[in-house]
Design a protein around this motif. Structure first.
Motif, PDB file in Angstrom:
ATOM      1  N   GLU A 162       0.907  -1.214  -0.167  1.00 44.97           N
ATOM      2  CA  GLU A 162      -0.182  -0.171   0.002  1.00 44.97           C
ATOM      3  C   GLU A 162       0.607   1.731  -0.168  1.00 44.97           C
ATOM      4  OE1 GLU A 162      -0.570  -2.628   1.768  1.00 44.97           O
ATOM      5  OE2 GLU A 162      -1.875  -3.550   2.130  1.00 44.97           O
ATOM      6  N   THR A 163       1.954   0.877   0.898  1.00 39.01           N
ATOM      7  CA  THR A 163       2.749   2.050   0.476  1.00 39.01           C
ATOM      8  C   THR A 163       3.438   2.907  -0.343  1.00 39.01           C
ATOM      9  OG1 THR A 163       3.501   1.922   3.295  1.00 39.01           O
ATOM     10  CG2 THR A 163       4.873   3.095   1.681  1.00 39.01           C
ATOM     11  N   ASN A 164       4.027   1.705  -1.283  1.00 41.59           N
ATOM     12  CA  ASN A 164       4.656   1.328  -2.641  1.00 41.59           C
ATOM     13  C   ASN A 164       3.487   1.739  -2.786  1.00 41.59           C
ATOM     14  OD1 ASN A 164       7.156   1.863  -1.564  1.00 41.59           O
ATOM     15  ND2 ASN A 164       6.868  -0.920  -1.848  1.00 41.59           N
ATOM     16  N   ASN A 165       2.376   1.589  -3.132  1.00 43.59           N
ATOM     17  CA  ASN A 165       1.767   1.741  -4.344  1.00 43.59           C
ATOM     18  C   ASN A 165       1.214   3.222  -5.070  1.00 43.59           C
ATOM     19  OD1 ASN A 165       1.125  -0.617  -5.586  1.00 43.59           O
ATOM     20  ND2 ASN A 165      -0.449  -1.562  -4.387  1.00 43.59           N
ATOM     21  N   TYR A 166       0.656   4.010  -2.443  1.00 41.19           N
ATOM     22  CA  TYR A 166       0.654   5.636  -2.819  1.00 41.19           C
ATOM     23  C   TYR A 166       1.810   6.585  -3.666  1.00 41.19           C
ATOM     24  CZ  TYR A 166      -1.968   9.130  -0.811  1.00 41.19           C
ATOM     25  OH  TYR A 166      -1.763  10.786  -0.188  1.00 41.19           O
ATOM     26  N   TYR A 167       2.909   6.042  -2.654  1.00 38.17           N
ATOM     27  CA  TYR A 167       4.203   7.020  -3.334  1.00 38.17           C
ATOM     28  C   TYR A 167       5.197   6.412  -3.976  1.00 38.17           C
ATOM     29  CZ  TYR A 167       3.317   8.990   1.467  1.00 38.17           C
ATOM     30  OH  TYR A 167       2.912   9.363   2.926  1.00 38.17           O
ATOM     31  N   GLY A 168       4.595   5.695  -5.236  1.00 39.12           N
ATOM     32  CA  GLY A 168       5.399   4.965  -6.345  1.00 39.12           C
ATOM     33  C   GLY A 168       6.741   4.039  -6.017  1.00 39.12           C
ATOM     34  N   GLY A 169       7.673   4.008  -4.609  1.00 43.05           N
ATOM     35  CA  GLY A 169       8.223   2.662  -4.242  1.00 43.05           C
ATOM     36  C   GLY A 169       9.530   3.310  -5.338  1.00 43.05           C
ATOM     37  N   GLN A 170      10.291   2.924  -5.717  1.00 42.96           N
ATOM     38  CA  GLN A 170      11.280   3.087  -6.206  1.00 42.96           C
ATOM     39  C   GLN A 170      11.278   4.035  -7.507  1.00 42.96           C
ATOM     40  OE1 GLN A 170      13.999  -0.989  -6.525  1.00 42.96           O
ATOM     41  NE2 GLN A 170      15.623   0.666  -5.741  1.00 42.96           N
ATOM     42  N   TYR A 171       9.872   3.957  -7.596  1.00 43.36           N
ATOM     43  CA  TYR A 171      10.442   5.146  -9.062  1.00 43.36           C
ATOM     44  C   TYR A 171       8.516   6.039  -7.921  1.00 43.36           C
ATOM     45  CZ  TYR A 171      11.961   1.198 -11.043  1.00 43.36           C
ATOM     46  OH  TYR A 171      12.315   0.076 -11.793  1.00 43.36           O
ATOM     47  N   PRO A 172       9.049   7.141  -7.772  1.00 44.25           N
ATOM     48  CA  PRO A 172       8.928   8.047  -6.647  1.00 44.25           C
ATOM     49  C   PRO A 172       7.780   9.516  -7.776  1.00 44.25           C
ATOM     50  CG  PRO A 172      10.277   8.778  -5.502  1.00 44.25           C
ATOM     51  CD  PRO A 172      10.538   6.979  -6.576  1.00 44.25           C
ATOM     52  N   HIS A 173       6.569   9.394  -7.852  1.00 45.23           N
ATOM     53  CA  HIS A 173       5.602  10.649  -8.523  1.00 45.23           C
ATOM     54  C   HIS A 173       6.391  11.845  -8.191  1.00 45.23           C
ATOM     55  CE1 HIS A 173       3.664   7.196  -9.587  1.00 45.23           C
ATOM     56  NE2 HIS A 173       3.506   7.038  -7.711  1.00 45.23           N
ATOM     57  N   GLY A 174       6.196  12.621  -8.893  1.00 38.25           N
ATOM     58  CA  GLY A 174       6.669  14.391  -8.878  1.00 38.25           C
ATOM     59  C   GLY A 174       8.307  13.792  -9.302  1.00 38.25           C
ATOM     60  N   THR A 175       8.157  16.244  -9.054  1.00 34.55           N
ATOM     61  CA  THR A 175       9.428  16.113 -10.137  1.00 34.55           C
ATOM     62  C   THR A 175      10.306  17.005  -9.246  1.00 34.55           C
ATOM     63  OG1 THR A 175       7.954  18.165 -10.428  1.00 34.55           O
ATOM     64  CG2 THR A 175       7.125  17.245 -11.997  1.00 34.55           C
ATOM     65  N   ASN A 176      11.245  17.581  -9.985  1.00 36.24           N
ATOM     66  CA  ASN A 176      12.438  18.109  -9.372  1.00 36.24           C
ATOM     67  C   ASN A 176      12.733  17.881  -8.206  1.00 36.24           C
ATOM     68  OD1 ASN A 176      11.597  20.345 -11.786  1.00 36.24           O
ATOM     69  ND2 ASN A 176      11.198  22.203 -10.206  1.00 36.24           N
ATOM     70  N   THR A 177      13.427  16.944  -8.442  1.00 38.13           N
ATOM     71  CA  THR A 177      13.717  15.569  -7.227  1.00 38.13           C
ATOM     72  C   THR A 177      15.030  15.073  -7.631  1.00 38.13           C
ATOM     73  OG1 THR A 177      11.430  15.065  -6.546  1.00 38.13           O
ATOM     74  CG2 THR A 177      12.936  14.154  -4.987  1.00 38.13           C
ATOM     75  N   TRP A 178      15.860  15.631  -6.482  1.00 35.30           N
ATOM     76  CA  TRP A 178      17.187  14.960  -6.271  1.00 35.30           C
ATOM     77  C   TRP A 178      17.166  13.541  -5.642  1.00 35.30           C
ATOM     78  CZ3 TRP A 178      20.969  17.455  -9.133  1.00 35.30           C
ATOM     79  CH2 TRP A 178      23.448  17.185  -9.008  1.00 35.30           C
ATOM     80  N   PHE A 179      18.322  12.632  -6.175  1.00 36.58           N
ATOM     81  CA  PHE A 179      18.393  11.793  -5.500  1.00 36.58           C
ATOM     82  C   PHE A 179      20.193  11.399  -5.355  1.00 36.58           C
ATOM     83  CE2 PHE A 179      14.050  10.956  -7.406  1.00 36.58           C
ATOM     84  CZ  PHE A 179      13.118  11.310  -6.127  1.00 36.58           C
ATOM     85  N   TYR A 180      20.404  11.353  -3.913  1.00 40.10           N
ATOM     86  CA  TYR A 180      21.435  11.136  -3.706  1.00 40.10           C
ATOM     87  C   TYR A 180      21.984   9.424  -3.247  1.00 40.10           C
ATOM     88  CZ  TYR A 180      25.530  10.318  -0.773  1.00 40.10           C
ATOM     89  OH  TYR A 180      26.759   9.676  -0.336  1.00 40.10           O
ATOM     90  N   ASN A 181      22.731   8.368  -3.768  1.00 42.74           N
ATOM     91  CA  ASN A 181      22.710   7.093  -2.354  1.00 42.74           C
ATOM     92  C   ASN A 181      23.924   7.171  -2.735  1.00 42.74           C
ATOM     93  OD1 ASN A 181      20.304   5.826  -1.323  1.00 42.74           O
ATOM     94  ND2 ASN A 181      19.938   6.383  -3.284  1.00 42.74           N
ATOM     95  N   GLY A 182      25.096   6.617  -1.910  1.00 44.06           N
ATOM     96  CA  GLY A 182      26.432   6.689  -1.725  1.00 44.06           C
ATOM     97  C   GLY A 182      26.642   4.609  -1.483  1.00 44.06           C
ATOM     98  N   LEU A 183      27.366   4.477  -2.555  1.00 43.79           N
ATOM     99  CA  LEU A 183      27.488   3.221  -3.039  1.00 43.79           C
ATOM    100  C   LEU A 183      27.923   2.237  -1.924  1.00 43.79           C
ATOM    101  CD1 LEU A 183      29.547   2.130  -6.190  1.00 43.79           C
ATOM    102  CD2 LEU A 183      27.061   1.538  -5.416  1.00 43.79           C
ATOM    103  N   GLN A 184      28.098   2.835  -0.651  1.00 40.32           N
ATOM    104  CA  GLN A 184      29.254   2.469   0.668  1.00 40.32           C
ATOM    105  C   GLN A 184      27.818   1.827   1.180  1.00 40.32           C
ATOM    106  OE1 GLN A 184      32.243   3.842   3.185  1.00 40.32           O
ATOM    107  NE2 GLN A 184      34.067   2.903   1.515  1.00 40.32           N
ATOM    108  N   ASP A 185      26.558   2.215   1.050  1.00 39.89           N
ATOM    109  CA  ASP A 185      25.971   2.553   2.253  1.00 39.89           C
ATOM    110  C   ASP A 185      24.489   0.701   1.771  1.00 39.89           C
ATOM    111  OD1 ASP A 185      23.125   3.163   3.693  1.00 39.89           O
ATOM    112  OD2 ASP A 185      23.039   4.968   2.836  1.00 39.89           O
TER     113      ASP A 185
END
Length: 308
Positions: A227-250
């Protein structure tokens, strides 16, 4: 109207400020979701290590700990876990964790190493356990010293942070209780031991998590991850103008956005970088990729604000 933000902040309603939403880790997910839900109240969002994908059996977490550690260090950590399991329950005293129930204790000793990797302290962890392991001796003592001297004293953790009996108290349960409520009800991120090559004890399994959620909150149903992922989009979140960062050690990267979702939703996966690394104070020791990412991020901030 952006004046809806100005008013509770005691800013003039005539001052049309432009707002950026910024957060790291779970607040990083909130930053992305805020932009999705309230695009009229912000011009952009910075989701640093944002855990936007609710995952029930999050075995990828432990698998990434092993990858970040490297083969020799990962084997040393597996040897530590085996020694701990063989020395139960007396071994708890070495960690100052005599009062923890077994499952909570196994979660603690797994987190000690995992958070070291997560926050960019791989060398601290591995420099402790690899030398005795390669010399053919027991690395447990070295891991105890790392946990008590670094994980507790430097990183600010405590066995009390893992005591489910404390979480169960609605008055004194603290931050641990609120975070477990999120994990038990909607988001999970349950760090289950993988079936092959696990570093953490196999006692940290689905049954452990289900029993904790029942004891602490009386919940008997699994978290509503779908339900959470259906609402927000999971790994493909809806919305615009969003910058995503992740570290490869994390290890948390596997609950985040690791590839760009389009021009208005760029994603950076930075080598040798840690959890929420681009929110830290810049340092001469920063990996080159992190330096570049921050420079591009500042440019994106400026572009969003100019377009507001």
């Amino acid at each position: 109207q952006r004046t809806q933000i100005n008013e509770p902040s005691h800013l003039p309603s005539t001052n049309m400020n432009e707002w950026l939403v910024v957060g790291g880790s779970y607040p990083g997910a909130l930053a992305a979701w805020y932009r999705l839900k309230f695009p009229h109240l912000s011009v952009g969002s910075h989701s640093s290590s944002g855990v936007v994908d609710a995952i029930l059996e999050f075995t990828e977490f432990d698998e990434q700990v092993a990858t970040t550690a490297g083969p020799v260090c990962a084997d040393a950590l597996r040897a530590v876990t085996a020694e701990i399991e063989a020395a139960m329950p007396g071994v708890k005293a070495l960690f100052g964790a005599e009062d923890l129930e077994d499952g909570d204790f196994f979660y603690l000793v797994a987190d000690a190493g995992a958070e070291g990797m997560q926050y960019g302290h791989r060398d601290v962890v591995c420099n402790a356990v690899v030398p005795p392991f390669q010399a053919g001796s027991n690395p447990l003592s070295a891991y105890v010293n790392y946990t008590t001297d670094f994980f507790y004293k430097v990183m600010g953790n405590s066995p009390l942070d893992y005591d489910s009996n404390i979480f169960a108290d609605p008055v004194s349960g603290g931050n641990g209780r609120s975070w477990w409520w999120e994990k038990c009800s909607e988001l999970a991120y349950w760090q289950i031991a993988p079936s092959v090559g696990s570093i953490r004890s196999s006692f940290v399994n689905m049954s452990y998590h289900e029993a904790l959620c029942k004891k602490v909150f009386g919940l008997v149903e699994l978290p509503a991850v779908n339900e959470t992922n259906n609402y927000y989009g999971g790994q493909y979140p809806h919305g615009t103008n969003t910058w995503f960062y992740n570290g490869l050690q994390d290890p948390w990267q596997w609950a985040g956005v690791r590839a760009s979702l389009g021009p208005s939703r760029p994603a950076w996966l930075v080598a040798e970088a840690a959890h929420c690394g681009d929110l830290y104070t810049p340092s001469p020791e920063d990996p080159p990729g992190l330096v570049v990412e921050r420079e591009q991020l500042m440019g994106q901030y400026a572009a969003w604000l100019s377009q507001g």
